[in-house]
Design an enzyme around this catalytic site. Sequence first.
Site, PDB file in Angstrom:
ATOM      1  N   SER A 115       0.812  -1.223   0.000  1.00 59.19           N
ATOM      2  CA  SER A 115       0.000   0.000   0.000  1.00 59.19           C
ATOM      3  C   SER A 115       0.841   1.267   0.000  1.00 59.19           C
ATOM      4  O   SER A 115       1.951   1.292   0.554  1.00 59.19           O
ATOM      5  CB  SER A 115      -0.866  -0.001   1.260  1.00 59.19           C
ATOM      6  OG  SER A 115      -1.491   1.245   1.432  1.00 59.19           O
ATOM      7  N   TYR A 139      -1.683   0.063  10.106  1.00 52.08           N
ATOM      8  CA  TYR A 139      -1.923  -0.539   8.794  1.00 52.08           C
ATOM      9  C   TYR A 139      -0.697  -0.388   7.895  1.00 52.08           C
ATOM     10  O   TYR A 139      -0.197  -1.366   7.337  1.00 52.08           O
ATOM     11  CB  TYR A 139      -3.157   0.116   8.147  1.00 52.08           C
ATOM     12  CG  TYR A 139      -3.318  -0.267   6.703  1.00 52.08           C
ATOM     13  CD1 TYR A 139      -3.744  -1.539   6.358  1.00 52.08           C
ATOM     14  CD2 TYR A 139      -3.017   0.629   5.677  1.00 52.08           C
ATOM     15  CE1 TYR A 139      -3.872  -1.910   5.025  1.00 52.08           C
ATOM     16  CE2 TYR A 139      -3.141   0.278   4.348  1.00 52.08           C
ATOM     17  CZ  TYR A 139      -3.563  -0.992   4.028  1.00 52.08           C
ATOM     18  OH  TYR A 139      -3.683  -1.358   2.715  1.00 52.08           O
ATOM     19  N   LYS A 143       1.904  -3.373   6.512  1.00 45.54           N
ATOM     20  CA  LYS A 143       2.196  -3.641   5.093  1.00 45.54           C
ATOM     21  C   LYS A 143       3.707  -3.570   4.833  1.00 45.54           C
ATOM     22  O   LYS A 143       4.243  -4.351   4.050  1.00 45.54           O
ATOM     23  CB  LYS A 143       1.447  -2.646   4.196  1.00 45.54           C
ATOM     24  CG  LYS A 143      -0.038  -2.913   4.126  1.00 45.54           C
ATOM     25  CD  LYS A 143      -0.317  -4.207   3.376  1.00 45.54           C
ATOM     26  CE  LYS A 143      -1.778  -4.602   3.388  1.00 45.54           C
ATOM     27  NZ  LYS A 143      -2.032  -5.876   2.671  1.00 45.54           N
TER      28      LYS A 143
HETATM   29  N1  UFG Z   1     -12.575  12.113   1.948  1.00 45.88           N
HETATM   30  C1  UFG Z   1     -13.516  13.113   1.980  1.00 45.88           C
HETATM   31  N2  UFG Z   1     -14.802  12.768   2.247  1.00 45.88           N
HETATM   32  C2  UFG Z   1     -15.194  11.493   2.502  1.00 45.88           C
HETATM   33  C3  UFG Z   1     -14.209  10.471   2.468  1.00 45.88           C
HETATM   34  C4  UFG Z   1     -12.910  10.814   2.194  1.00 45.88           C
HETATM   35  O1  UFG Z   1     -13.208  14.280   1.774  1.00 45.88           O
HETATM   36  O2  UFG Z   1     -16.383  11.258   2.734  1.00 45.88           O
HETATM   37  C5  UFG Z   1     -11.197  12.474   1.581  1.00 45.88           C
HETATM   38  C6  UFG Z   1     -10.161  12.014   2.584  1.00 45.88           C
HETATM   39  O3  UFG Z   1     -10.060  12.924   3.634  1.00 45.88           O
HETATM   40  C7  UFG Z   1      -8.933  11.938   1.692  1.00 45.88           C
HETATM   41  C8  UFG Z   1      -9.494  11.542   0.307  1.00 45.88           C
HETATM   42  O4  UFG Z   1     -10.893  11.797   0.383  1.00 45.88           O
HETATM   43  O5  UFG Z   1      -8.371  13.196   1.578  1.00 45.88           O
HETATM   44  C9  UFG Z   1      -9.299  10.088  -0.016  1.00 45.88           C
HETATM   45  O6  UFG Z   1      -9.726   9.324   1.074  1.00 45.88           O
HETATM   46  P1  UFG Z   1      -9.862   7.751   1.059  1.00 45.88           P
HETATM   47  O7  UFG Z   1     -10.277   7.324   2.429  1.00 45.88           O
HETATM   48  O8  UFG Z   1     -10.701   7.311  -0.083  1.00 45.88           O
HETATM   49  O9  UFG Z   1      -8.390   7.263   0.717  1.00 45.88           O
HETATM   50  P2  UFG Z   1      -7.023   7.504   1.505  1.00 45.88           P
HETATM   51  O10 UFG Z   1      -6.132   8.226   0.559  1.00 45.88           O
HETATM   52  O11 UFG Z   1      -7.218   8.073   2.836  1.00 45.88           O
HETATM   53  O12 UFG Z   1      -6.591   6.004   1.745  1.00 45.88           O
HETATM   54  C10 UFG Z   1      -6.124   5.196   0.710  1.00 45.88           C
HETATM   55  C11 UFG Z   1      -6.458   3.742   1.001  1.00 45.88           C
HETATM   56  C12 UFG Z   1      -5.827   3.309   2.286  1.00 45.88           C
HETATM   57  C13 UFG Z   1      -4.358   3.576   2.247  1.00 45.88           C
HETATM   58  C14 UFG Z   1      -4.073   5.012   1.878  1.00 45.88           C
HETATM   59  C15 UFG Z   1      -2.615   5.209   1.678  1.00 45.88           C
HETATM   60  O13 UFG Z   1      -7.855   3.595   1.092  1.00 45.88           O
HETATM   61  O14 UFG Z   1      -6.030   1.926   2.473  1.00 45.88           O
HETATM   62  O15 UFG Z   1      -4.739   5.345   0.656  1.00 45.88           O
HETATM   63  O16 UFG Z   1      -2.294   6.502   1.337  1.00 45.88           O
HETATM   64  F1  UFG Z   1      -3.812   3.350   3.454  1.00 45.88           F
END
Ligand code: UFG
Length: 323
Positions: A115, A139, A143
């Site tokens: 990841s 997490y 990984k």
């Molecule tokens: N976000 C919103 N509104 C929401 C949900 C998310 O604004 O309702 C934002 C989050 O704050 C973030 C972006 O959308 O800025 C992406 O969020 P995600 O949760 O979809 O993805 P992440 O980048 O946080 O996480 C992903 C994977 C994880 C991994 C991570 C590593 O889902 O498993 O990338 O960078 F750990």
Amino acid sequence: MGWLVTGGAGYIGAHVVRAFQAAGIEATVLDDLSSGISSFVPDGVPVVRASLLDRAAVREALHGIDGVVHVAGFKYAGVSVQRPLHTYEQNVSAMVILLQEMLEAGVDKLVFSSSAATFGVPDVDLVTETTATRPESPYGESKLIGEWLLADVGRANGLQHTSLRYFNVVGSGTPELYDASPHNLFPLVFDALVNGRTPKIFGTDYDTPDGTCVRDYIHVSDLAEAHVAAAQRLAAGQEIEPIYNLGSGEGSSVRQIMDTIREVTGIDFEPELHPRRPGDPDRIVATGELAARDLGWQMRHTLQQMVASAWEARQKAGDSYPG
Ligand code: UFG
């Protein structure tokens, strides 16, 4: 014969299984269905319903297997902070058992789902395979430990392996397969739209052009194909890197994603603005050049296609959508 896909009933694993089938490679699934969905597994694909912590079941599942794609794991970075022991048990202890049983069975090829979370908050605009890893959650740590395990077992026992670091995986390769993650942007926005609520943006004061977080969104079918290419390379005894970043080199902000969702779904909405979600880096975008060189990795889908396919699958799920 064929490949064992752990977590093959999950959103990503089920795409991997289909990609193997399309390439004419037999697949068997091992999944405890804790988050996987049994109907995601195509007809005719054998399913072993068991946890990787069940050593006897793992041993049984490895009979006659050529190699393993290890997708199963606990993938919620945010939740892992509250549940470190569960995360380590699912992602590290389980992997130790899998590797021990693989050695025992003489299965010596493994493709591992790693990841972008291994990087934590990178201090470069475009991460590469040599960018420093500083995970910020159990997490991400688990990984990274998985990658170390593979390097060590490769050295000591001749395991052939590679780790694919996923960036933000979205979209659907077939409308039957949807992402039901309760913590990620696409499913949360769709859930809000389907249930008449307003999607939320977490944080508008990041150091990015429009103030919202920038991520590297990749289509799940492109991702799945990279696993087949990696497996084929391992099977052919070709040289393979220990780690590939599966990124596109392009970043999209949360606001841009909201705009694309509005455009593709035809639903007019103005997202609610909320404070930052703890632990979110401003920007994380990777070059996929190494994977392009060795695994035929390329972006075959646009952001519009990622949103459209994910939305179609979400709508098709209807009442069967979990929760
Ligand atoms: N976000 C919103 N509104 C929401 C949900 C998310 O604004 O309702 C934002 C989050 O704050 C973030 C972006 O959308 O800025 C992406 O969020 P995600 O949760 O979809 O993805 P992440 O980048 O946080 O996480 C992903 C994977 C994880 C991994 C991570 C590593 O889902 O498993 O990338 O960078 F750990």
